[in-house]
Design an enzyme around this catalytic site. Structure first.
Site, PDB file in Angstrom:
ATOM      1  CB  ILE A 118      51.582 -28.901  82.682  1.00  0.00           C
ATOM      2  CG1 ILE A 118      50.519 -27.880  83.060  1.00  0.00           C
ATOM      3  CG2 ILE A 118      52.045 -28.599  81.444  1.00  0.00           C
ATOM      4  CD1 ILE A 118      50.896 -26.505  83.252  1.00  0.00           C
ATOM      5  N   PRO A 119      48.579 -30.426  83.000  1.00  0.00           N
ATOM      6  CG  PRO A 119      47.006 -31.272  84.664  1.00  0.00           C
ATOM      7  CD  PRO A 119      48.530 -30.546  84.379  1.00  0.00           C
ATOM      8  CG  LEU A 173      41.090 -26.082  80.385  1.00  0.00           C
ATOM      9  CD1 LEU A 173      40.199 -25.919  79.184  1.00  0.00           C
ATOM     10  CD2 LEU A 173      40.119 -26.131  81.542  1.00  0.00           C
ATOM     11  N   GLY A 174      43.551 -25.467  82.879  1.00  0.00           N
ATOM     12  CA  GLY A 174      43.769 -25.273  84.163  1.00  0.00           C
ATOM     13  C   GLY A 174      42.805 -24.175  84.504  1.00  0.00           C
ATOM     14  CG  LEU A 175      39.730 -22.218  88.006  1.00  0.00           C
ATOM     15  CD1 LEU A 175      38.531 -22.407  87.159  1.00  0.00           C
ATOM     16  CD2 LEU A 175      39.478 -22.574  89.319  1.00  0.00           C
ATOM     17  N   GLY A 176      41.866 -20.412  86.053  1.00  0.00           N
ATOM     18  CA  GLY A 176      42.352 -19.194  86.276  1.00  0.00           C
ATOM     19  C   GLY A 176      41.807 -18.777  87.249  1.00  0.00           C
ATOM     20  CG  ASP A 192      47.529 -19.244  86.258  1.00  0.00           C
ATOM     21  OD1 ASP A 192      48.670 -19.603  86.140  1.00  0.00           O
ATOM     22  OD2 ASP A 192      47.306 -18.021  86.582  1.00  0.00           O
ATOM     23  CE1 TYR A 235      46.519 -12.286  88.682  1.00  0.00           C
ATOM     24  CE2 TYR A 235      46.305 -14.697  88.914  1.00  0.00           C
ATOM     25  CZ  TYR A 235      46.679 -13.851  88.326  1.00  0.00           C
ATOM     26  OH  TYR A 235      47.495 -13.819  86.763  1.00  0.00           O
ATOM     27  CE  LYS A 273      50.593 -16.356  86.358  1.00  0.00           C
ATOM     28  NZ  LYS A 273      48.963 -16.434  87.217  1.00  0.00           N
ATOM     29  CG  HIS A 312      52.673 -11.730  87.309  1.00  0.00           C
ATOM     30  ND1 HIS A 312      51.624 -11.799  88.457  1.00  0.00           N
ATOM     31  CD2 HIS A 312      51.531 -11.707  86.055  1.00  0.00           C
ATOM     32  CE1 HIS A 312      50.439 -11.877  87.827  1.00  0.00           C
ATOM     33  NE2 HIS A 312      50.482 -11.802  86.544  1.00  0.00           N
TER      34      HIS A 312
END
Ligand code: A2P
Length: 315
Positions: free
Chosen positions: A12-13, A15-18, A43, A48, A77, A110
């Protein structure tokens, strides 16, 4: 970009984007900008309420050749109202449909908090289900089934304490592969990290920048501003980066995944670059000294004694 390894050696990279708090109006552009900049880890979560728009962005990114599906790591999630065994698969299928994907890279429970089916956000304790009524191990068994059926490559949890991880692991065929928790220099959770390291569970840190764009209802009056911490500013000056980059780079240096949210392309670029920041042992020691077990997302909004949700981050 550094990658972290799951127990099966897939990656898994770091750093990801929230996407929490990224409104449907702006999230499509935010996703496309991020992918264009080189983000390969996104993510998401059903709660959301933007997964359908994120799905449009994914479709566009795949169709235009910006990125291939298999190059992207996508997390989502399970919301708290779908913990019952019979509700897990439909919730996952809805997320897949919204995201326009046929599998997730990672699916998480979650919260270790259950609501009655169909309750998005409870208004009173009777709308919760206790963990005796819907045990976490019941939900987890369905997560395992989803993985076996290929709907999620990896499965994990979020906001789980060590006792809750143990409870699930005692009944599980497979332990969670990820625990996503709040994480930043003011909330370092060394015992949780040790337990996860010892058991091959990766950690993703959410709210790494303090999530200042939360609603007022979720905020305390006197919250610390991590960008203004003198120690963080001094390390930032030394490396000629911003305080935000120090806060993000710290996780990568520590061996975590981190998912800063930004809908601004300039800040997205800045955050992505932070994954390559190399902090010295001295910097890491200085940051270790900042821990004060402070939560921005304090979980109080889910507390109710009647259904047994009192100390949700510790029990
Ligand atoms: P924006 O989306 O306008 O960039 P967290 O990841 O802890 O939830 O924090 C998200 C908040 O931090 C958002 O308000 C986001 O605003 C802001 N933010 C994201 N990246 C940076 C940055 N590099 N510098 C300052 N603020 C940032």
């Amino acid at each position: 970009m550094k990658h972290l390894k799951f127990r099966d050696n897939s990656t898994i990279p770091a750093l990801g984007l929230g996407t929490w708090k990224s409104s449907p109006e702006v999230v499509k552009k935010a996703i496309l900008d991020a992918i264009e900049l080189g983000y390969r880890h996104i993510d998401c979560a059903a709660i959301y309420q933007n997964e359908d728009v994120i799905g449009e962005a994914f479709q566009e990114a795949f169709d235009s050749g910006l990125v291939k599906r298999e190059e992207l790591f996508v997390t989502s999630k399970l919301w708290n109202d779908a913990h019952k065994a019979s509700d897990v698969r439909p919730a996952l299928e809805k997320t897949l449909k919204d995201l326009r994907l046929d599998y997730l890279d990672l699916y998480l429970i979650h919260w270790p908090v259950a609501f009655k089916p169909g309750v998005t956000m409870p208004e009173n304790p009777s709308q919760y289900a206790s963990l005796e009524e819907i045990p976490l191990e019941e939900t987890w068994a369905e997560m395992e089934a989803a993985k076996k059926d290929g709907l999620a490559k990896h499965i994990g949890v979020s906001n789980f304490s060590v006792p809750k991880l143990k409870r699930v692991m005692d009944h599980a065929e497979e332990a969670p592969e990820m625990n996503q928790v709040e994480g930043h220099p003011l909330l370092q959770q060394p015992e949780l990290h040790q337990f996860c390291n010892d058991n091959g569970i990766l950690i993703t840190a959410y709210s790494p920048l303090g999530s200042t764009d939360r609603s007022a209802a979720m905020k305390a009056d006197d919250e610390p501003d991590m960008f203004e911490l003198p120690e963080i500013k001094a390390i930032a000056d030394k490396h000629e980066v911003t305080p935000a980059q120090v806060l993000l780079g710290w996780h990568v240096n520590r061996g975590n995944t981190v998912i800063p949210k930004s809908t601004n392309k300039g800040r997205q670029a800045q955050n992505l670059a932070a994954a390559d920041l190399s902090l010295s042992e001295e910097d890491m020691d200085t940051i270790a000294g900042l821990d004060r077990h402070f939560r921005y997302v304090n979980g109080k909004f889910f507390e109710n004694e009647e259904k047994g949700y009192v100390n949700i981050f510790n029990d």
